[in-house]
Design a protein around this motif. Sequence first.
Motif, PDB file in Angstrom:
ATOM      1  N   SER A 178       1.031  -1.303   0.291  1.00 44.78           N
ATOM      2  CA  SER A 178       0.097   0.165  -0.198  1.00 44.78           C
ATOM      3  C   SER A 178       1.061   1.192  -0.257  1.00 44.78           C
ATOM      4  O   SER A 178       0.246   2.367  -0.103  1.00 44.78           O
ATOM      5  N   LEU A 179       2.227   1.340   0.279  1.00 39.45           N
ATOM      6  CA  LEU A 179       3.358   2.697   0.788  1.00 39.45           C
ATOM      7  C   LEU A 179       3.813   2.401  -0.835  1.00 39.45           C
ATOM      8  O   LEU A 179       3.949   4.252  -1.430  1.00 39.45           O
ATOM      9  N   CYS A 180       3.873   1.477  -1.600  1.00 38.26           N
ATOM     10  CA  CYS A 180       3.969   1.844  -2.686  1.00 38.26           C
ATOM     11  C   CYS A 180       3.064   2.168  -3.544  1.00 38.26           C
ATOM     12  O   CYS A 180       3.675   3.550  -4.467  1.00 38.26           O
ATOM     13  N   ARG A 181       2.252   1.167  -3.115  1.00 38.05           N
ATOM     14  CA  ARG A 181       1.084   2.202  -4.483  1.00 38.05           C
ATOM     15  C   ARG A 181       0.495   3.987  -4.634  1.00 38.05           C
ATOM     16  O   ARG A 181       0.847   4.511  -5.052  1.00 38.05           O
ATOM     17  N   ALA A 182       0.731   4.386  -2.762  1.00 42.23           N
ATOM     18  CA  ALA A 182       0.523   5.215  -2.466  1.00 42.23           C
ATOM     19  C   ALA A 182       2.178   6.358  -3.522  1.00 42.23           C
ATOM     20  O   ALA A 182       1.893   7.233  -3.385  1.00 42.23           O
ATOM     21  N   LEU A 183       2.901   5.947  -2.859  1.00 37.84           N
ATOM     22  CA  LEU A 183       4.030   6.741  -3.946  1.00 37.84           C
ATOM     23  C   LEU A 183       3.457   6.541  -4.742  1.00 37.84           C
ATOM     24  O   LEU A 183       3.727   8.103  -5.491  1.00 37.84           O
ATOM     25  N   ARG A 184       3.594   5.591  -6.097  1.00 40.43           N
ATOM     26  CA  ARG A 184       3.015   6.078  -7.251  1.00 40.43           C
ATOM     27  C   ARG A 184       1.663   7.126  -7.689  1.00 40.43           C
ATOM     28  O   ARG A 184       2.120   8.028  -8.624  1.00 40.43           O
ATOM     29  N   ASP A 185       1.412   6.664  -7.046  1.00 36.73           N
ATOM     30  CA  ASP A 185      -0.033   8.606  -7.093  1.00 36.73           C
ATOM     31  C   ASP A 185       0.313   9.393  -6.939  1.00 36.73           C
ATOM     32  O   ASP A 185       0.033  10.402  -7.150  1.00 36.73           O
ATOM     33  N   ARG A 186       1.828   9.580  -6.017  1.00 37.68           N
ATOM     34  CA  ARG A 186       1.864  10.640  -5.627  1.00 37.68           C
ATOM     35  C   ARG A 186       3.498  11.312  -6.509  1.00 37.68           C
ATOM     36  O   ARG A 186       3.852  12.416  -6.481  1.00 37.68           O
TER      37      ARG A 186
END
Length: 173
Positions: free
Chosen positions: A56-64
């Motif tokens: 979930s951290l990596c998915r959030a990073l990609r979105d940012r």
Amino acid sequence: MLPVCTTEPSLAADGPPARRIRWALPVVATLSIFAAGCGAGEVEVPVPHPPASAVSLCRALRDRLPQRLHGLKRRDTTPRSPYVAAWGSPAIAVRCGVPRPTGLQNLTAQLAVINGVSWLPQPPDRPVTFTAVGRHAYVEVTVPGKYTPPGDVLNELTGPIKATIPANSDATL
């Protein structure tokens, strides 16, 4: 579908022992990214397999991550993955959820700290790959030599990394 400039090298089941594969993966990833950066179509970026705690951290990073990095437009990647992003040609590539870097063994003197994010440069003498360490997920950034200084690229990524991937509270790398 746009053409892909290269194909990703594969590691056959009868290939080298596991420790050689772990050492070779950052090199193979870097070479794939450089070779694939030959056009404006999709760029091939090896997909990491983050641990469950980092997904979930990596998915959030990609979105940012920004649509433009170092003045370069974001590019599509192949295979498509929520854990990778790329910009420009040759491609600057970000991979989230990579394994702990093998070079990270009592080498804190080699870490570069940019705006509160610690980076491990690899290879140490002429780095092209930088891994954000000391966080709940490792984030690898490949910066081709064309983009100098690489610290400018890393600086642009510190905000999204700090906003989405917390630092380890116990100060471990």
